[in-house]
Design a protein around this motif. Structure first.
Motif, PDB file in Angstrom:
ATOM      1  N   ALA A 103       1.978   9.315   1.833  1.00 43.59           N
ATOM      2  CA  ALA A 103       1.456   7.237   2.565  1.00 43.59           C
ATOM      3  C   ALA A 103       0.775   7.213   3.226  1.00 43.59           C
ATOM      4  O   ALA A 103       0.013   6.086   3.089  1.00 43.59           O
ATOM      5  N   GLU A 104      -0.496   8.413   4.281  1.00 46.08           N
ATOM      6  CA  GLU A 104      -1.100   7.383   4.818  1.00 46.08           C
ATOM      7  C   GLU A 104      -2.690   7.389   3.723  1.00 46.08           C
ATOM      8  O   GLU A 104      -3.632   6.757   4.118  1.00 46.08           O
ATOM      9  N   LEU A 105      -2.772   8.611   2.840  1.00 48.20           N
ATOM     10  CA  LEU A 105      -3.939   8.909   2.067  1.00 48.20           C
ATOM     11  C   LEU A 105      -3.454   7.656   0.936  1.00 48.20           C
ATOM     12  O   LEU A 105      -4.837   7.198   0.456  1.00 48.20           O
ATOM     13  N   LEU A 106      -2.398   7.408   0.408  1.00 49.04           N
ATOM     14  CA  LEU A 106      -2.205   6.530   0.099  1.00 49.04           C
ATOM     15  C   LEU A 106      -2.255   5.256  -0.254  1.00 49.04           C
ATOM     16  O   LEU A 106      -3.147   3.973  -0.498  1.00 49.04           O
ATOM     17  N   SER A 107      -1.964   5.119   1.061  1.00 45.57           N
ATOM     18  CA  SER A 107      -2.601   3.770   1.895  1.00 45.57           C
ATOM     19  C   SER A 107      -3.932   2.989   2.486  1.00 45.57           C
ATOM     20  O   SER A 107      -4.736   2.522   2.233  1.00 45.57           O
TER      21      SER A 107
END
Length: 228
Positions: free
Chosen positions: A27-31
């Motif tokens: 989630a953090e990488l995609l964000s």
């Protein structure tokens, strides 16, 4: 930005995105990747309940929703989210490639379907063009791979023979057009157009217009669901 403003002319840096995935790192990488691409990444949620609460508070333009999450799946969360943030559009991200999942996502209120193992460029392209009332299906959804639906028997996989007019109607459905608009564009009556749609349902073994388009895409009767 209101939902009506989220259309093909929307600048990418105007799109506020909430990412929902129970895998925090993903989630953090995609964000971060979406932010690097110019979008406004307003936050990440790691459960369905958190997603609904954050969507209600932040009122994002787009929610990138993972389907498979513990306790409550992403489709159930999508239904709830559409209630608390009605101006948001939901793009589901999943490892599933079966056409039935596309139909389920649409029925839950999602407006885009993106494979989890697709490219970032494809995801950004879909997110920049997603609109309420339509279902954008990323081209790589039916491009093959280990997560594809099991192969059907050869006779089932053979594309049906369509008349020229049926193909025209199918092409219009693939562009997200409604039956009334198709009848107007093709210069035929509404009842005649409905007859062609019914015929397409029968030939494709589909129960809805969306399922007909998805199956047609899988059988190679359409180019990309996202072509204009």
């Amino acid at each position: 930005m209101t939902l009506a403003q989220l259309d093909g002319s929307t600048r990418i840096d105007q799109i506020r995105v909430l990412v929902v995935d129970d895998h925090r790192t993903f989630a953090e990488l995609l964000s971060g990747a979406l932010a690097s691409a110019g979008m406004q990444a307003v936050g990440t949620a790691h459960s369905a309940a958190q997603a609904v609460a954050m969507a209600q508070d932040l009122q994002p333009d787009v929610v990138v929703m993972d389907i498979e999450m513990p306790r409550q799946d992403g489709l159930a969360a999508t239904r709830r989210l559409r209630e608390v943030a009605p101006n948001a559009v939901v793009a589901v991200v999943t490892a599933h490639r079966d056409p039935d999942w596309v139909v389920r996502a649409a029925q839950a209120g999602a407006s885009a379907f993106i494979p989890k193992d697709g490219s970032l460029a494809e995801m950004i392209d879909v997110l920049s063009r997603v609109q309420a009332g339509q279902m954008l299906v990323a081209p790589s959804t039916f491009a093959g791979g280990p997560t594809c639906a099991p192969a059907a028997s050869p006779d089932r996989m053979a594309p049906p023979q369509l008349t020229r007019r049926e193909q025209e109607v199918l092409d219009c459905l693939g562009r997200g057009m409604q039956v009334k608009a198709i009848a107007r564009v093709l210069g035929i009556t509404l009842e005649t157009c409905r007859g062609y749609v019914k015929s397409l349902h029968a030939k494709l073994g589909a129960r809805s217009q969306l399922e007909a388009v998805v199956k047609a895409q899988q059988l190679g009767l359409l180019g990309s669901l996202n072509e204009h």
